[in-house]
Design an enzyme around this catalytic site. Structure first.
Site, PDB file in Angstrom:
ATOM      1  N   SER A 121      -2.576 -27.153  17.716  1.00  0.00           N
ATOM      2  CA  SER A 121      -3.809 -26.883  16.972  1.00  0.00           C
ATOM      3  C   SER A 121      -4.810 -28.020  17.095  1.00  0.00           C
ATOM      4  O   SER A 121      -5.957 -27.879  16.680  1.00  0.00           O
ATOM      5  CB  SER A 121      -3.474 -26.668  15.494  1.00  0.00           C
ATOM      6  N   HIS A 142      -3.261 -20.651  20.854  1.00  0.00           N
ATOM      7  CA  HIS A 142      -3.167 -21.117  19.468  1.00  0.00           C
ATOM      8  C   HIS A 142      -3.125 -19.929  18.517  1.00  0.00           C
ATOM      9  O   HIS A 142      -4.141 -19.273  18.278  1.00  0.00           O
ATOM     10  CB  HIS A 142      -4.341 -22.039  19.129  1.00  0.00           C
ATOM     11  N   GLU A 154      -6.473 -18.170  19.709  1.00  0.00           N
ATOM     12  CA  GLU A 154      -7.426 -18.919  20.520  1.00  0.00           C
ATOM     13  C   GLU A 154      -6.784 -19.180  21.886  1.00  0.00           C
ATOM     14  O   GLU A 154      -5.684 -19.731  21.965  1.00  0.00           O
ATOM     15  CB  GLU A 154      -7.782 -20.247  19.849  1.00  0.00           C
ATOM     16  N   ASN A 192     -10.468 -24.830  13.797  1.00  0.00           N
ATOM     17  CA  ASN A 192     -10.230 -26.094  13.096  1.00  0.00           C
ATOM     18  C   ASN A 192     -11.428 -27.034  13.152  1.00  0.00           C
ATOM     19  O   ASN A 192     -11.510 -27.970  12.352  1.00  0.00           O
ATOM     20  CB  ASN A 192      -8.986 -26.787  13.648  1.00  0.00           C
TER      21      ASN A 192
END
Length: 381
Positions: A121, A142, A154, A192
């Protein structure tokens, strides 16, 4: 090519690894699940079986489907057991050197056509790929926790990744009933990175004593439609994990002011107050007092709080689009299906009016004279 007959290996039997294994098995693949702790593998298999049986009890799948899916997952005791896998997905500790070492060993077992993927991540996919003999077949995939429920994946190509590998992975994720988005290999990828202001600006407001955690959480839920407020969510995620992601993004962006960690959260981690898992974070979970009764909500502050946090979130999403971290559509999709935001942030910004977003940012910049409040170049392009 990843098809129904392809074999999938998942490295790491923690919550994310076992979730990915369940997803792949549900899609019809034979799955090898490995952890360097055999007890962890056994525990993960028991949990997967439990979750599948619970799904059957709730009528989401049949008893036969639960048994069939579970029957496709094999716990393996040695890493060499991945030898005939067509896709290997790693979901272990967030440490570059350890991941590279594991992948180097995997590379010695698998075929030349096997795709190698990391569920990291926060680490650079390009840096991970640099440790491979054949970096062209390396990519980031991800997933979001819990993987069987969260739709987003992702897909992050490294600089070295063959374009065909990305296409194969996108198609595979679609076949797994996931919603893949392409993200550029930059710190935090899409979610993120773009989500940081939800936490950081809320923490800033709290540290300035403008509003307490419950007021901020209430504002974001009532006015924004978020399922959880930022302080509830940080307590749920765990402050050790949330702070680590913030620190990683901040350092990776060369100490960019927008991602600066919070002293309040740093002190919580130092004190061992990590949130729900330790019984205390911003809220106290050691007793039966509901969160809603632990503080007073200052209703007069809710609009100010919401306007400030949503403005910073929209600016971050616009900036990600400006720097081609993802397409506008993919960025909005990522935030809705990766972290359950009620709307895509770029669409939300256009609904509010980008001129109003820009005006609020300029107001904050005039007040604080800090770079964290500078408007994205997107607003001038």
């Amino acid at each position: 090519m990843i098809n129904a007959n392809s074999k999938i290996a998942v490295i790491g039997a923690g919550s994310m690894g076992m979730g990915i294994a369940q997803v792949a098995a549900t899609a019809g693949h034979e799955v090898y699940l490995y952890d360097n702790n055999n007890d962890a593998t056994s525990a993960a298999l028991k949990k997967i079986n439990y979750f599948l049986n619970r799904s059957a009890e709730k009528g989401r799948i049949t008893d036969m489907e639960a048994k069939t899916i579970f029957g496709r997952i094999y716990g393996i005791e040695t890493l060499s057991g991945v030898a005939d896998a067509d896709l290997v997905i790693e979901a272990i500790i967030e440490n570059l050197e350890i991941k590279q070492k594991v992948f180097q060993e995997i590379e010695s077992y698998v075929s030349d056509t096997c795709i190698l993927a990391s569920n990291t991540s926060s680490l650079s996919i390009t840096s991970l790929a640099a440790g491979m003999k054949d970096p062209k077949r390396f990519i980031g995939l991800h997933f979001f926790n819990p993987a069987p429920l969260m739709k987003l994946v992702e897909v992050i190509p490294a600089i070295q990744t063959d374009e065909k590998i990305a296409d194969v992975c996108i198609k595979a994720m679609e076949n797994w009933n996931k919603m893949p988005v392409i993200a550029k290999d930059t710190p935090g990828f899409i979610v993120n990175r773009v989500a940081r202001p939800f936490y950081s600006e809320s923490l800033r407001i709290y540290e300035e004593d403008i509003a307490n955690p419950l007021t901020i959480d209430t504002a974001m839920k009532e006015l924004g439609g978020f399922r959880m407020g930022p302080f509830e969510l940080m307590d749920f995620i765990g402050h050790d994990i949330n702070l680590k992601v913030t620190q990683t993004v901040w350092k990776s962006f060369f100490h960019e002011a927008r991602y600066k960690p919070s002293f309040s959260q740093t002190n919580l981690v130092a004190a061992g107050f990590l949130g729900r898992k330790t019984g205390k974070g911003f809220y106290d979970y050691s007793n039966d007092i509901p969160i809603s009764e632990q503080m007073e909500v200052d209703h007069s502050k809710k609009q100010e709080v919401f306007n400030r946090v949503i403005t910073m979130l929209i600016n971050e999403a616009l900036d990600a689009a400006y720097w081609n971290i993802g397409t506008e559509e993919d960025i909005d999709t990522a935030m809705q299906f990766g972290v359950n935001y009620p709307k895509g942030l770029i669409a939300w910004g256009k609904e509010i009016g980008l001129e109003n977003v820009n005006a609020k940012l300029n107001e904050l910049y005039s007040q604080y004279k800090e770079e964290r409040y500078r408007p994205s170049p997107y607003l001038f392009s």
